[in-house]
Structures are given as C-alpha cells and as structure tokens.
Design an enzyme around this catalytic site. Structure first.
Site, PDB file in Angstrom:
ATOM      1  N   HIS A  93       0.851  -1.199   0.000  1.00  0.00           N
ATOM      2  CA  HIS A  93       0.000   0.000   0.000  1.00  0.00           C
ATOM      3  C   HIS A  93       0.884   1.245   0.000  1.00  0.00           C
ATOM      4  CE1 HIS A  93      -4.080   1.814   1.226  1.00  0.00           C
ATOM      5  NE2 HIS A  93      -3.276   2.818   0.903  1.00  0.00           N
ATOM      6  N   HIS A  95       1.763   5.169  -2.189  1.00  0.00           N
ATOM      7  CA  HIS A  95       1.337   6.213  -3.131  1.00  0.00           C
ATOM      8  C   HIS A  95       2.572   7.051  -3.458  1.00  0.00           C
ATOM      9  CE1 HIS A  95      -2.861   5.450  -1.978  1.00  0.00           C
ATOM     10  NE2 HIS A  95      -2.441   5.446  -0.725  1.00  0.00           N
ATOM     11  N   LYS A 222      -8.238  -0.121  -7.376  1.00  0.00           N
ATOM     12  CA  LYS A 222      -8.434   0.389  -6.003  1.00  0.00           C
ATOM     13  C   LYS A 222      -9.749   1.149  -5.937  1.00  0.00           C
ATOM     14  CE  LYS A 222      -7.364   2.490  -1.947  1.00  0.00           C
ATOM     15  NZ  LYS A 222      -6.276   3.429  -1.794  1.00  0.00           N
ATOM     16  N   HIS A 263     -10.164   0.526  -0.009  1.00  0.00           N
ATOM     17  CA  HIS A 263      -9.998   1.389   1.167  1.00  0.00           C
ATOM     18  C   HIS A 263     -11.298   1.204   1.961  1.00  0.00           C
ATOM     19  CE1 HIS A 263      -9.783   5.329   3.338  1.00  0.00           C
ATOM     20  NE2 HIS A 263     -11.091   5.226   3.177  1.00  0.00           N
ATOM     21  N   HIS A 283      -6.681  -0.867   5.543  1.00  0.00           N
ATOM     22  CA  HIS A 283      -6.935  -0.203   6.829  1.00  0.00           C
ATOM     23  C   HIS A 283      -7.793  -1.114   7.739  1.00  0.00           C
ATOM     24  CE1 HIS A 283      -5.368   2.997   4.421  1.00  0.00           C
ATOM     25  NE2 HIS A 283      -6.505   3.193   3.772  1.00  0.00           N
ATOM     26  N   ASP A 353       0.978   2.615   3.408  1.00  0.00           N
ATOM     27  CA  ASP A 353       0.315   3.864   3.005  1.00  0.00           C
ATOM     28  C   ASP A 353       1.322   5.016   2.906  1.00  0.00           C
ATOM     29  OD1 ASP A 353      -1.870   5.226   2.056  1.00  0.00           O
ATOM     30  OD2 ASP A 353      -3.034   5.118   3.903  1.00  0.00           O
TER      31      ASP A 353
HETATM   32 ZN    ZN Z   1      -3.696   4.831   0.863  1.00  0.00          ZN
END
Ligand code: ZN
Length: 451
Positions: A93, A95, A222, A263, A283, A353
């Site tokens: 995960h 970005h 996603k 998510h 999460h 993340d």
């Molecule tokens: Zn994320």
C-alpha cells in the site's frame, strides 16, 4: 540519480563441498550469481542454516542448504557470503505523488494543474530508489504516479522496485478519493487526463472506470468502499459505492484477471467490500469478530497500514480540526482491532500507506520497514511477519501475481541480505542500513561497496 549496475564484487567462499566435474548444461551467455548465507529465510517455510541461492539471469536457479548444492554449481559459481538472505520485501500500500515537496497529492489544487504529474514523477524517481534500498523489491501502488514509471524500472532506466499499480483510486463523487475543496470539474478533468483521483458514479461509469485503468496499465484496481480520515467532508463510517457498483467493479476487474483492493475503514464499508468479492481490505479499522469470520471464510487479506496511523497521531498538528478528531478516534481502535485480527487468524499482508517524498518525514518512502514493527506489536511472530511481507504479498494480485516472494527455483531473483537475524529481532528490518544487499531481477542494486 544512481543507476543500476551489475554485480561485480563477490567474496569467494570456502571450497565447494565435494570435488565434482566441471559444469555442464550451463549456458555461458547467462549471468550466474551465488549467495551463501549463515541463515536462509525462504519466505514460506522453515529457515535453513548454511543456505545458498544461485541466481541465473533474472530468476532463482536453485536455493537450499549449501551441502545440497547441485554439482553443476560447485565450480562455476562465485559465492558472496552474507549473514542472512531472504526474499525482497513487498509494500502493498503505497502512493508516489511527490507529496511533501512542491506538489501535494491530497487536498491541494496544485495537484490538479497540468504538469503536476511530470513533477511528481520526477520526484518519485528518488523515492523509488530509496524504497528499493530499504529492501522492498516490489510495491503495490494504490493510486499515484509510480505506475506510469513502471516501464522505466523494467527497462533499467530507473533503480526501483517492481511496480504493481492501480494507477488511480476509484471514488464516488464526494467520497474519499475526491478533493472536496476543489472545483468538481477540475477533479473530474484531472482524473480523466491521468491524475490519481478518478470519480465514477453508477454501474456504467464504474465499469468504464475499470476499463480506463486497465488501458492505463493498472495491475490491480483500487476503490473506496468507505469514507476516509484525511478527506474533509466524509466520515470513515460512511459507506461509499452501492453493492451493485462494487460488484460491477470486481466483475469487470476479474474479466482481465485483476483483483480489487478496497480502502475500507468503517464496518459497513468493509462488509460491502467483502460481499462484492474484494481481495484486500485496506486499513480495516472497524474489524471485529464478525468481520474477521467473514474475511477468513472468503480468504480476504487485511492490510492494516499501521505505521501511517501512528505517525499521523504523533504529527497531526497541521491538519484541520475535523481531521484531527478522526485520527484520534481511528488510531486506538485500529491498534486494538489489528491485535484481534492476528489473534483470530485473519490472513495478513503488509502495507504502509507511504506517500511522503521528504526523507526526514516519518512516512517518507524508504521507511517502509516500520510496518513490520507494528505487526510484531500486534502479536505476530517474526517468521510470520516475514512471510506476510514476502510470500503472501503477491497473492493480492491473483492471476497477475508474479512468481515472487520466496527463495525457490524459478522465482524472480528479488532478494536481500541482512546484517543480522531478523528472527531474533524484527527491528533489524525497520532500518534500511541493515539491508546490506539488494538484488532485483537478478541485478545487484545495493551492496556495502556502494554505500
Ligand atoms: Zn492509501
């Protein structure tokens, strides 16, 4: 920028276990590298003392106990000796958007301007190198610009991990993947011209959105099935997308073998994602016994992204009051529910993340190993944590999964050497300096002689 180089330095090890005839059947044109380790951690299964790995080109040709080394490698391979060898890790995960420098990824109109993606991509080149050198030889990107750089990594122009990207995040209008304080038209236009946020409403638009992502090179999809923490005008307990929309996304992704990551923070959003057949819950903050039971039945994988949560709790001063309140509520809840997920035997893989490009920031790319600390705090044993961030990780990609994450014949030659035994202390893997060597696709990208 540092560029990839071929392995040139290797320390010969002790003589081979038996004198055997010279190699046969080894193609002189192929590149062969050997690694001997006091401890070989295979990714799945028991560790092997005095192990060895032979790499031929981009694949693992052989791995096991050195005493069982096949005769054809006895004299033809020079071995580098390391304390511990294990598969390269995966962060599922991430970005890559240049956030923390000149372009912000979330909540900034500048991210919607023409050229923002070019700048973010340029900044991302260094972030990819840091990620690789931290021992992460593969990443799944769940929206960002790294997906567009994947051909540059594959072609050897950029030193980075293998990239499996969703390209953009699919969100309902006003949902977690919208930018609530920008003109709606600009958010829509940015998504339609390559930006990382893509709004779709209704079954038809959802199907089209998946097709657009596939066209752009997505290796997974996603979606946001719940509200978010950092998005201004939604609540993490909100559901986003209807059952019909989520099902349409999963079905359309499945037509090209792609799996979907959701998510999903609130319980309703998690349950909706699971009903639709989503592979990984990102999460999963409101996970409880009922959720855990369904996840186990369906074989869904939890990616708890704990490092970012603890970092946000410690450093939430710059956020609006509403966002701060959400952080304060969600983090202790996830802490407890991650423990519960581990206790109840939910399948777990690791993702951070990560999104920050400032190396000094707690969630900067290259600090990915921190996620292992929180898996340990939640009760996982070091060997299980390593399996979660190696052998288990490719499974989130379904049919598109590479042979990766294990030291086994035929698997991708993505592996790392570690200065001391992470089974004694998992903290070893939280510090990039303890990762002494990194090979990706059989090429050595990091070794003590380069640092
Ligand atoms: Zn994320």
């Amino acid at each position: 920028m540092r560029v990839p180089y071929h392995p040139a330095v290797s320390a010969p090890c002790a003589p081979s276990p038996a004198s055997t005839p010279a190699p046969s059947g080894i193609d002189d044109a192929s590149s062969i590298t050997g690694i001997r380790a006091d401890l070989l951690i295979p990714g799945r299964g028991e560790p092997v003392k005095q192990g060895a790995v032979v790499i031929r080109d981009a694949r693992i040709a052989w791995a096991g106990a050195y005493r069982n080394l096949p005769p054809e490698y006895h004299h033809s391979v020079t071995f580098t000796h390391v304390p511990v060898v294990m598969p390269g890790m995966w962060d599922l995960h991430t970005h890559f958007g240049g956030l923390g420098r000149d372009v912000r990824f979330f909540d900034d109109p500048k991210a919607l301007l023409p050229g923002a993606g070019v700048l973010a991509g340029a900044i991302t080149v260094e972030d990819l190198r840091r990620t690789l050198e931290a021992g992460f030889t593969s990443i799944r990107e769940l929206s960002g610009y790294a997906g567009y750089l994947a051909p540059g990594v594959e072609g050897g122009y950029i030193a980075g991990p293998n990239i499996y990207s969703s390209i953009a995040i699919l969100s309902v209008t006003g949902g977690h993947g919208d930018i609530h304080d920008c003109l709606l038209d600009s958010v829509v236009q940015s998504g339609h011209t390559g930006g990382p946020f893509y709004l779709c409403d209704g079954v038809d638009e959802c199907i089209k959105a998946v097709r657009v992502m596939v066209r752009r090179g997505a290796k997974c999809i996603k979606v946001c099935s719940s509200g978010g923490v950092l998005s201004l005008n939604d609540d993490p307990e909100d559901r986003q997308f209807s059952d019909e929309e989520l099902k349409a996304i999963v079905d359309e992704a499945g037509r090209t073998g792609r799996r979907v990551a959701a998510h999903a923070i609130g319980k309703a959003g998690i349950l909706a994602a699971l009903r639709a057949g989503i592979t990984s819950i990102e999460h999963g903050c409101y996970l409880d016994e009922e959720v855990a039971k369904i996840m186990k039945e369906k074989g869904a994988i939890l990616i708890a992204t704990r490092h970012i949560q603890e970092s946000l709790l410690e450093n939430h001063e710059g956020f609006p009051e509403k966002v701060k309140e959400k952080i304060e509520k969600i983090v202790p809840l996830t802490r407890a529910n991650y423990d519960l997920a581990v206790k109840l035997g939910v399948r777990i893989a690791l993702g951070t993340d990560m999104w920050n490009s400032d190396p000094a920031h707690p969630i900067a790319h290259g600090r990915n190993g921190m996620e292992l600390r929180y898996a340990h705090k939640a009760g996982m044993k070091p060997l299980d944590i390593i399996e979660a961030c190696t052998a288990t990780s490719p499974e989130v990609l379904g049919k598109l999964a590479p042979l990766s994450g294990q030291l086994k014949e035929g698997y991708d030659a993505d592996l790392i050497a570690v200065a001391s035994n992470p089974l004694d202390d998992i903290e070893v893997l939280t510090k990039p300096e303890n990762v002494t060597h990194v090979w990706r696709a059989g090429k050595l990208y990091k070794s003590p002689s380069t640092h």
